[in-house]
Design a protein around this motif. Structure first.
Motif: not given
Ligand code: AHM
Ligand code: MG
Length: 342
Positions: A58-72, A86-99
């Motif tokens: 029921g949500e729309i992601n930053i790409q303007g697409e409908q979010v599938q439950k499996l995407d989520d 403890g190995r990562v400093c930044m994460l960028g994901t297609e589903e989240n507006t901000e890093a």
């Protein structure tokens, strides 16, 4: 290289790490974390249809697409494994507006990860193969925690890239720069086992993959190129065969193994995709690194994708990727027919 069927992905990661004497195991562990997330997502994808995980949130992601439950589900699984590793400093994901910046109480690591948690997800409901794509860069910012600049690096600076394809079997394909290697998940033991060592893409293929429904919006160069592929020429293997799944990981995987070209060009102006559809950081750059290491090539029509400077997280780019000679030939059509007006 040891025999197929007994060589686990963990042993392979460790072997690759030996060629970097300065490495302390953090990078191998990060790859192991991604493989673990892949197994969990694979389990869920395989159950889709039986449990209540198909359909939209029921949500729309930053790409303007409908979010599938499996995407989520895939997105949350990857984030929750990586953000406290403890190995990562930044994460960028297609589903989240901000890093996502790794903040206390979690330890910040030395790597920035960009990912498309479930690519091709509009195909999930009809049981078509989907995949997870990832890309890893070294932290370059100076502060104790990561910055967006750690994600906004060129594809050429990737330390590793790969994908997990949830198909008739689940496979993880990755490169750390030294060859491209494929592992098939053996569900009976829960391990990715080496099945495709040192993959090389044929220099030329005879398959093209493009959404021809977009024909009207293409540039003259792209139109002429696709027409050319359909003409008869026994010497160069034309006409080519058309194969388009509409799931980048699947189309890419087939072409990587058998040769061919995948195209998602930009629309001509006044149409909806002036910069193409696919995202530079999450889709184009990782695939460009993999294909480059396998002997192929990826271009935006004019330039190597690996040299494009990302300006923002969700930046889009045309993507033409596959067998070296095919992609170079496409560039020639663009140079010839899409000359910019002075
Ligand atoms: P997604 O990341 O939202 O799933 O979109 C990317 C997908 C790719 O897997 C695929 O190559 C492309 O979109 C297909 O687009 P189209 O349906 O316009 O042909
Ligand atoms: Mg995608």
């Amino acid at each position: 290289m040891p025999g197929k069927g007994t060589w686990t992905i963990e042993r392979h990661f460790m072997l690759q790490e030996k060629s970097h004497p300065e490495a302390k195991g953090e990078f191998t562990q990060l790859l192991m974390d991604i493989a673990l997330a892949g197994k969990i997502i694979s389990r869920e994808v395989n159950k889709a249809g039986l449990v209540e995980i198909l359909g939209l949130t029921g949500e729309i992601n930053i790409q303007g697409e409908q979010v599938q439950k499996l995407d989520d589900f895939a997105n949350k699984t990857l984030i929750s494994i990586l953000d406290r590793s403890g190995r990562v400093c930044m994460l960028g994901t297609e589903e989240n507006t901000e890093a996502i910046k790794i903040l206390p109480p979690y330890t910040s690591g030395h790597y920035a990860v960009s990912m498309d948690p479930l690519d091709g997800s509009s195909n999930i409901d009809v049981n078509v193969s989907v995949g997870t794509i990832f890309s890893i860069h070294r932290k370059v910012s100076k502060g104790p925690r990561g910055e967006e600049a750690d994600l906004l690096q060129t594809g050429r600076k990737q330390l590793a890239a790969g994908y997990i394809i949830y198909g008739s079997s689940t496979m993880m394909v990755y490169t750390t720069g030294n060859g491209v290697h494929g592992f098939t998940l053996d569900p009976s033991v829960g391990e990715f086992l080496l099945s495709h060592p040192d993959i090389r893409i044929p220099k030329r293929g005879n398959t093209y993959s493009v959404n021809e429904g977009n024909y009207l919006f293409w540039s003259e160069g792209t139109k002429r190129y696709i027409k050319y592929l359909k003409e008869m020429d026994n010497q160069s293997g034309r006409p080519y065969t058309s194969r388009y799944i509409g799931s980048l990981v699947s189309d890419f995987h087939r072409n990587l193994l058998h040769g061919g070209i995948f195209l998602y060009p930009s629309d001509q102006k006044d149409h909806k995709r002036p910069h193409g559809k696919l995202r530079l950081l999450y889709e184009a750059a990782p695939m460009a690194y993999i294909v480059d290491r396998a002997g192929g090539y990826a271009s935006d029509g004019k330039k190597n994708i690996l040299d494009l400077e990302p300006k923002e997280l969700h930046q889009r780019t045309p993507l033409i990727v596959g067998s070296y000679e095919d992609v170079k030939e496409y560039e020639e059509f663009i140079a010839e027919y899409d000359k910019e007006k002075k």
